[in-house]
Design a protein around this motif. Structure first.
Motif, PDB file in Angstrom:
ATOM      1  N   GLY A   1       0.810  -1.199   0.000  1.00 35.62           N
ATOM      2  CA  GLY A   1       0.000   0.000   0.000  1.00 35.62           C
ATOM      3  C   GLY A   1       0.847   1.253   0.000  1.00 35.62           C
TER       4      GLY A   1
ATOM      5  N   ARG B   1       1.012   3.667   2.237  1.00 35.63           N
ATOM      6  CA  ARG B   1       1.371   4.243   3.528  1.00 35.63           C
ATOM      7  C   ARG B   1       2.781   3.825   3.948  1.00 35.63           C
ATOM      8  NH1 ARG B   1      -2.835   2.404   7.576  1.00 35.63           N
ATOM      9  NH2 ARG B   1      -2.375   0.418   6.569  1.00 35.63           N
TER      10      ARG B   1
ATOM     11  N   GLU C   1       3.145   1.416   9.220  1.00 33.77           N
ATOM     12  CA  GLU C   1       1.688   1.294   9.227  1.00 33.77           C
ATOM     13  C   GLU C   1       1.237   0.010   8.546  1.00 33.77           C
ATOM     14  OE1 GLU C   1      -0.285   5.632   8.918  1.00 33.77           O
ATOM     15  OE2 GLU C   1       1.265   5.253   7.400  1.00 33.77           O
ATOM     16  N   GLU C   2       1.807  -0.294   7.389  1.00 32.85           N
ATOM     17  CA  GLU C   2       1.385  -1.484   6.641  1.00 32.85           C
ATOM     18  C   GLU C   2       1.753  -2.764   7.398  1.00 32.85           C
ATOM     19  OE1 GLU C   2      -0.560  -1.295   4.252  1.00 32.85           O
ATOM     20  OE2 GLU C   2      -0.273   0.681   3.342  1.00 32.85           O
TER      21      GLU C   2
ATOM     22  N   ASP D   1      -0.588  -3.111  10.419  1.00 31.69           N
ATOM     23  CA  ASP D   1      -1.920  -3.499   9.952  1.00 31.69           C
ATOM     24  C   ASP D   1      -1.967  -4.976   9.570  1.00 31.69           C
ATOM     25  OD1 ASP D   1      -3.352  -1.223  10.365  1.00 31.69           O
ATOM     26  OD2 ASP D   1      -3.783  -0.817   8.254  1.00 31.69           O
TER      27      ASP D   1
ATOM     28  N   HIS E   1      -4.864  -2.393  -3.243  1.00 34.53           N
ATOM     29  CA  HIS E   1      -4.225  -2.203  -1.946  1.00 34.53           C
ATOM     30  C   HIS E   1      -5.255  -1.630  -0.983  1.00 34.53           C
ATOM     31  CE1 HIS E   1      -0.481  -1.584  -4.635  1.00 34.53           C
ATOM     32  NE2 HIS E   1      -0.576  -2.845  -4.286  1.00 34.53           N
TER      33      HIS E   1
ATOM     34  N   THR F   1      -6.511  -1.005   3.126  1.00 33.15           N
ATOM     35  CA  THR F   1      -6.083  -0.938   4.514  1.00 33.15           C
ATOM     36  C   THR F   1      -6.756  -2.057   5.302  1.00 33.15           C
ATOM     37  OG1 THR F   1      -7.896   0.511   5.179  1.00 33.15           O
ATOM     38  CG2 THR F   1      -5.886   1.575   4.334  1.00 33.15           C
TER      39      THR F   1
ATOM     40  N   GLN G   1     -10.403  -1.547   5.665  1.00 40.02           N
ATOM     41  CA  GLN G   1     -11.192  -1.927   4.489  1.00 40.02           C
ATOM     42  C   GLN G   1     -11.236  -3.440   4.316  1.00 40.02           C
ATOM     43  OE1 GLN G   1      -8.724   0.518   1.876  1.00 40.02           O
ATOM     44  NE2 GLN G   1     -10.529   1.727   1.310  1.00 40.02           N
TER      45      GLN G   1
END
Length: 320
Positions: free
Chosen positions: A12, A14, A18-19, A22, A290, A292, A295
């Motif tokens: 993604g 970000r 963060e990825e 997540d 991609h 999050t 989502q």
């Protein structure tokens, strides 16, 4: 009954922090929802916006947050790896997770990455064979710490070729099978014929069928979610020659590259998937989009609570 798992590309726009975080949370949620396995793809040098060049390191973090779910690599490009170091990393994750590692390996598809590793892309299949044979020797011979007992029977090869499936059958490995992104749409019948041959030849056949599955309330809402990512993927494909000029995101979705829409719509599509009868594991992902974790999570919930029962009904009907 076919097991159902999840593949994350940890990809993604970000930050990597963060990825990666997540992805760990997504694995925990997958366990809560009852998925059988969680797999992480490897992308070197940020290819496809991926943030996980070291999936075994990431799975070690996942192992400490989960208790039951199987943890897989889909795949480590083994042709670029030192087999002893790969074996040590794999057995460490297996020990931390209590024997839950599924070790997916591949030859690699990116010549640029091979060059940056100082490897010859043209010899990748021979390099893969040598690496896998060394891993088997290390796992079986008690020559590795932590001990690799049991991992020998949890090796998978990611392949779309007949020669790759022949190698998997010869070495007693499972097969991770995806699908191509051609302008005409996926030709699952071709791969199904190879999977049938693999299943006949292998002593203990295992097939992880990788499919993009975006389960929403209806087709329209799924397309809204997919539109931006698919458009970006198709535009890049047009620039590189993968898709012809004028090819659109609508063409891509209309030709069946992504199972999307309601659980009933997706179940109907999967019933016609020529590869599904050979699958021991259905591995769901959302590439080329991609998303999050926020989502992704409702998609996982619908797959677990709505789609999985429909697929189970279909299998019960076939069995009886």
């Amino acid at each position: 009954m076919t097991r159902i798992g999840v593949i994350s590309h940890c990809a993604g726009p970000r930050s990597s922090r963060e990825e990666l975080r997540d992805t760990i949370e997504l694995a925990c949620r997958a366990e809560e929802l009852g998925f059988d396995s969680f797999w992480i793809a490897q992308h070197h040098f940020g290819v496809q916006r991926g943030h996980s060049p070291s999936p075994l390191v990431l799975l070690a973090a996942v192992a400490e947050r989960t208790e039951r779910i199987r943890l897989g690599t889909a795949v480590v490009v083994a042709s670029l790896e030192d087999p002893i170091r790969l074996a040590e990393d794999a057995t460490t994750v297996d020990a931390l997770s209590g024997g839950r590692l599924e070790l997916g390996l591949g030859a690699g598809a990116d010549p640029a990455t091979a060059r940056r590793f100082g490897r010859d892309h043209d010899t990748r299949r021979d390099d893969l064979r040598r690496t896998v044979e060394t891993l088997i020797e290390l796992f079986e011979g008690g020559r590795i710490v932590p001990d690799g007992c049991g991992l020998r029977d949890r090796i998978w090869l990611g392949t779309a070729s007949r020669s790759g499936m022949e190698l998997a059958a010869e070495l007693g490995a499972g097969v991770l099978s995806g699908r191509s992104s051609s302008p005409q749409g996926p030709d699952d019948a071709v791969s199904a014929r190879m999977l049938a041959e693999y299943t006949r030849r292998a002593t203990n056949p295992r097939v992880g069928l990788s499919r993009p599955v975006v389960c929403t309330d209806d087709t329209a809402s799924a397309r809204v979610l997919l539109e931006g990512g698919v458009t970006d993927w198709v535009d890049r494909g047009v620039r590189t020659g993968r898709f012809p000029e004028g090819f659109s995101a609508t063409d891509y979705l209309d030709r069946g590259h992504v199972y999307h829409g309601s659980a009933e719509t997706i179940a109907a599509g999967l019933r016609d998937d020529a590869g599904l009868p050979f699958a021991t594991d259905l591995l769901c992902h959302v590439q080329p989009v991609h998303l999050t974790a926020a989502q992704w999570e409702p998609i996982l919930e619908r797959v677990a609570t709505r789609l999985r029962p429909l697929l189970a009904q279909r299998q019960d009907a076939v069995t009886h």
